[in-house]
Scaffold this motif. Structure first.
Motif, PDB file in Angstrom:
ATOM      1  N   PHE A   1     -22.018  19.382 -85.254  1.00 54.03           N
ATOM      2  CA  PHE A   1     -23.218  19.459 -84.406  1.00 54.03           C
ATOM      3  C   PHE A   1     -23.495  20.898 -83.991  1.00 54.03           C
ATOM      4  O   PHE A   1     -24.618  21.378 -84.071  1.00 54.03           O
ATOM      5  CB  PHE A   1     -23.060  18.556 -83.172  1.00 54.03           C
ATOM      6  CG  PHE A   1     -24.019  18.905 -82.066  1.00 54.03           C
ATOM      7  CD1 PHE A   1     -25.377  18.657 -82.212  1.00 54.03           C
ATOM      8  CD2 PHE A   1     -23.576  19.514 -80.903  1.00 54.03           C
ATOM      9  CE1 PHE A   1     -26.279  19.002 -81.207  1.00 54.03           C
ATOM     10  CE2 PHE A   1     -24.463  19.861 -79.895  1.00 54.03           C
ATOM     11  CZ  PHE A   1     -25.824  19.613 -80.044  1.00 54.03           C
ATOM     12  N   ARG A   2     -22.456  21.597 -83.569  1.00 54.40           N
ATOM     13  CA  ARG A   2     -22.662  22.966 -83.050  1.00 54.40           C
ATOM     14  C   ARG A   2     -23.189  23.906 -84.136  1.00 54.40           C
ATOM     15  O   ARG A   2     -24.123  24.676 -83.903  1.00 54.40           O
ATOM     16  CB  ARG A   2     -21.376  23.512 -82.432  1.00 54.40           C
ATOM     17  CG  ARG A   2     -21.313  23.223 -80.921  1.00 54.40           C
ATOM     18  CD  ARG A   2     -20.298  24.100 -80.227  1.00 54.40           C
ATOM     19  NE  ARG A   2     -18.956  23.804 -80.689  1.00 54.40           N
ATOM     20  CZ  ARG A   2     -18.219  22.809 -80.195  1.00 54.40           C
ATOM     21  NH1 ARG A   2     -18.686  22.037 -79.241  1.00 54.40           N
ATOM     22  NH2 ARG A   2     -17.009  22.581 -80.661  1.00 54.40           N
TER      23      ARG A   2
ATOM     24  N   GLY B   1     -32.060  20.433 -79.062  1.00 52.71           N
ATOM     25  CA  GLY B   1     -30.797  20.046 -79.675  1.00 52.71           C
ATOM     26  C   GLY B   1     -30.741  18.569 -80.011  1.00 52.71           C
ATOM     27  O   GLY B   1     -29.738  18.064 -80.513  1.00 52.71           O
TER      28      GLY B   1
ATOM     29  N   THR C   1     -27.359  19.112 -91.285  1.00 54.21           N
ATOM     30  CA  THR C   1     -26.175  18.338 -90.892  1.00 54.21           C
ATOM     31  C   THR C   1     -25.440  17.808 -92.131  1.00 54.21           C
ATOM     32  O   THR C   1     -24.206  17.893 -92.220  1.00 54.21           O
ATOM     33  CB  THR C   1     -26.581  17.147 -89.988  1.00 54.21           C
ATOM     34  OG1 THR C   1     -27.383  17.640 -88.917  1.00 54.21           O
ATOM     35  CG2 THR C   1     -25.373  16.444 -89.413  1.00 54.21           C
TER      36      THR C   1
ATOM     37  N   THR D   1     -24.880  23.086 -86.792  1.00 54.90           N
ATOM     38  CA  THR D   1     -26.257  22.688 -87.110  1.00 54.90           C
ATOM     39  C   THR D   1     -27.210  23.163 -86.023  1.00 54.90           C
ATOM     40  O   THR D   1     -28.296  23.676 -86.311  1.00 54.90           O
ATOM     41  CB  THR D   1     -26.338  21.150 -87.237  1.00 54.90           C
ATOM     42  OG1 THR D   1     -25.271  20.719 -88.069  1.00 54.90           O
ATOM     43  CG2 THR D   1     -27.636  20.715 -87.853  1.00 54.90           C
ATOM     44  N   TYR D   2     -26.786  23.012 -84.780  1.00 53.61           N
ATOM     45  CA  TYR D   2     -27.635  23.396 -83.656  1.00 53.61           C
ATOM     46  C   TYR D   2     -27.901  24.898 -83.676  1.00 53.61           C
ATOM     47  O   TYR D   2     -29.029  25.357 -83.475  1.00 53.61           O
ATOM     48  CB  TYR D   2     -26.958  22.965 -82.346  1.00 53.61           C
ATOM     49  CG  TYR D   2     -27.794  23.207 -81.113  1.00 53.61           C
ATOM     50  CD1 TYR D   2     -29.182  23.070 -81.148  1.00 53.61           C
ATOM     51  CD2 TYR D   2     -27.200  23.574 -79.918  1.00 53.61           C
ATOM     52  CE1 TYR D   2     -29.953  23.303 -80.017  1.00 53.61           C
ATOM     53  CE2 TYR D   2     -27.966  23.804 -78.779  1.00 53.61           C
ATOM     54  CZ  TYR D   2     -29.338  23.669 -78.838  1.00 53.61           C
ATOM     55  OH  TYR D   2     -30.101  23.898 -77.728  1.00 53.61           O
TER      56      TYR D   2
ATOM     57  N   GLU E   1     -30.419  25.700 -86.340  1.00 52.80           N
ATOM     58  CA  GLU E   1     -31.763  25.248 -85.925  1.00 52.80           C
ATOM     59  C   GLU E   1     -32.347  26.203 -84.887  1.00 52.80           C
ATOM     60  O   GLU E   1     -33.540  26.461 -84.868  1.00 52.80           O
ATOM     61  CB  GLU E   1     -31.662  23.850 -85.310  1.00 52.80           C
ATOM     62  CG  GLU E   1     -31.447  22.769 -86.329  1.00 52.80           C
ATOM     63  CD  GLU E   1     -32.765  22.271 -86.897  1.00 52.80           C
ATOM     64  OE1 GLU E   1     -33.559  21.692 -86.154  1.00 52.80           O
ATOM     65  OE2 GLU E   1     -32.994  22.485 -88.088  1.00 52.80           O
ATOM     66  N   LYS E   2     -31.491  26.718 -84.022  1.00 51.66           N
ATOM     67  CA  LYS E   2     -31.946  27.613 -82.952  1.00 51.66           C
ATOM     68  C   LYS E   2     -32.542  28.887 -83.525  1.00 51.66           C
ATOM     69  O   LYS E   2     -33.576  29.349 -83.073  1.00 51.66           O
ATOM     70  CB  LYS E   2     -30.746  27.989 -82.067  1.00 51.66           C
ATOM     71  CG  LYS E   2     -30.704  27.219 -80.774  1.00 51.66           C
ATOM     72  CD  LYS E   2     -29.916  28.020 -79.752  1.00 51.66           C
ATOM     73  CE  LYS E   2     -28.709  27.271 -79.343  1.00 51.66           C
ATOM     74  NZ  LYS E   2     -27.797  27.864 -78.452  1.00 51.66           N
TER      75      LYS E   2
ATOM     76  N   PRO F   1     -30.291  17.834 -84.200  1.00 51.56           N
ATOM     77  CA  PRO F   1     -28.944  17.902 -84.765  1.00 51.56           C
ATOM     78  C   PRO F   1     -27.991  16.885 -84.146  1.00 51.56           C
ATOM     79  O   PRO F   1     -27.099  16.366 -84.827  1.00 51.56           O
ATOM     80  CB  PRO F   1     -28.479  19.327 -84.473  1.00 51.56           C
ATOM     81  CG  PRO F   1     -29.505  19.956 -83.627  1.00 51.56           C
ATOM     82  CD  PRO F   1     -30.740  19.134 -83.671  1.00 51.56           C
TER      83      PRO F   1
ATOM     84  N   ALA G   1     -33.090  19.188 -89.515  1.00 45.67           N
ATOM     85  CA  ALA G   1     -31.755  19.029 -88.923  1.00 45.67           C
ATOM     86  C   ALA G   1     -30.892  18.075 -89.748  1.00 45.67           C
ATOM     87  O   ALA G   1     -29.688  18.299 -89.914  1.00 45.67           O
ATOM     88  CB  ALA G   1     -31.874  18.516 -87.496  1.00 45.67           C
TER      89      ALA G   1
END
Ligand code: PMV
Length: 327
Positions: free
Chosen positions: A140-141, A156, A120, A143-144, A147-148, A159, A116
């Motif tokens: 953040f969104r 979450g 980021t 990156t999240y 990652e998802k 991130p 993460a």
């Protein structure tokens, strides 16, 4: 020369695993960072290189080509950054090529949120390079989401902490809330060197939770109380209480089967050397443990972890989330 951004690693101070079942967790950013340098490339090629992992490869028109390292590994490791970069380019309608150079001092697959932090840092560097004016929430969104796709259903936490830094209280229902921490939380992190999969660890816990709900319910309640008490202790700079709470939290994690011999060994060594408290951090089953210590005993604790076969390094909380290092 491109734009350089960096983002911090994280540790979970309290509440891992129980957080998946709706309980709160406390997460903090530590002073180990991932760095990303991003520059424009001729054409539409996305080129990635990781200096610390010795891996490199590129993606063009959906075709992947490895340049350094095992093809499967290169593809796997760069997948989240590739997804994040593609998402940004698509959202902002930029049909360009980019060169992404990654360098990270965060141990990989050890529960410190290295993936993460890298995504980021890359997201923030692309944002600055192309002057997209993305807010931290947007960073953040992106990156999240990346990652998802790669990690299934992460909470979450990684991130979020890499983006915002500091100390965060996290709960699935309510999201993130910054916490006041009067102390910079002197820690030694001990890497067992045993790589583990968060997904497998989470599955293991799910079985126990499903099979023995009446046994596990009181543990969940205790996990919650630990976090609530820790919030006060952080505000009051009460390291002794934090240490006691870490030891109780470790007992719970041991109980649900996510500690292992490599972790127990380092945790016991740290406690014997005078740590105020010690526990695993993250998914367990290997990865890292953390030991809280008064500043004067940090060295002693670090040496004990080394003698016990771990890779220790000292860490402190950092309030600096993702940031531009050079533009
Ligand atoms: O070891 P890590 O950093 O992947 O942490 C996993 C934390 C868990 O609580 C076990 C899972 C989660 O998604 O919160």
């Amino acid at each position: 020369m491109g734009v350089v951004a960096s983002a911090p690693a994280k540790i979970i101070l309290f509440g891992e695993h129980f957080v998946v079942y709706g309980e709160p967790a406390i997460v903090l950013a530590i002073d180990k960072r991932a760095y990303a340098e991003v520059a424009c490339l001729e054409g539409k090629r996305l080129h990635f290189r990781s200096a610390n992992l010795n891996l490199a490869g590129s993606f063009e028109n959906g075709v992947f080509k490895e340049e350094q390292g095992d093809a499967k590994e290169v593809k796997l490791k760069f997948e989240p950054v590739k997804l994040a970069v593609e998402k940004i380019l698509k959202t902002y309608k930029k049909d360009i090529g980019l060169d992404v150079e990654i360098n990270s001092d965060i141990p990989v697959a050890a529960g410190l949120g290295s993936s993460a932090a890298v995504v980021t840092a890359v997201t923030a560097a692309v944002n600055a390079l192309l002057d997209l004016k993305m807010s931290k929430d947007e960073v953040f969104r992106v990156t999240y989401e990346a990652e998802k796709v790669v990690h299934g259903t992460p909470s979450g936490v990684d991130p979020a902490i890499s983006t915002f830094g500091g100390t965060l209280l996290f709960q699935i229902d309510t999201g993130f809330k910054p916490l006041e921490a009067k102390t910079d939380i002197p820690l030694v992190i001990g890497d067992t060197g045993v790589e583990r999969s968060t997904r497998i660890q989470v599955e293991k816990v799910r079985k126990i939770m499903n099979n023995y709900p009446r046994v596990i319910d009181p543990l969940k309640k205790t996990a919650r109380e630990i976090v609530l008490r820790a919030i006060d202790a952080l505000r009051e700079n009460d390291l002794e209480t934090l240490g006691v709470l870490m030891n109780i939290n470790q007992a719970l994690l041991y109980g649900i089967g996510v500690s292992d011999e490599s972790l127990e060994w380092l945790i016991n060594a740290a406690r014997k050397a005078g740590a105020l408290g010690a526990k695993l951090t993250g998914a367990g089953g290997g990865g890292c443990m953390i030991a809280l210590s008064n500043s004067e005993k940090l060295e002693q604790v670090s040496e004990a972890i080394l003698r016990a076969g771990g890779r220790p390094f000292k860490a402190r909380k950092t309030d600096e989330g993702v940031k531009i290092e050079r533009s």
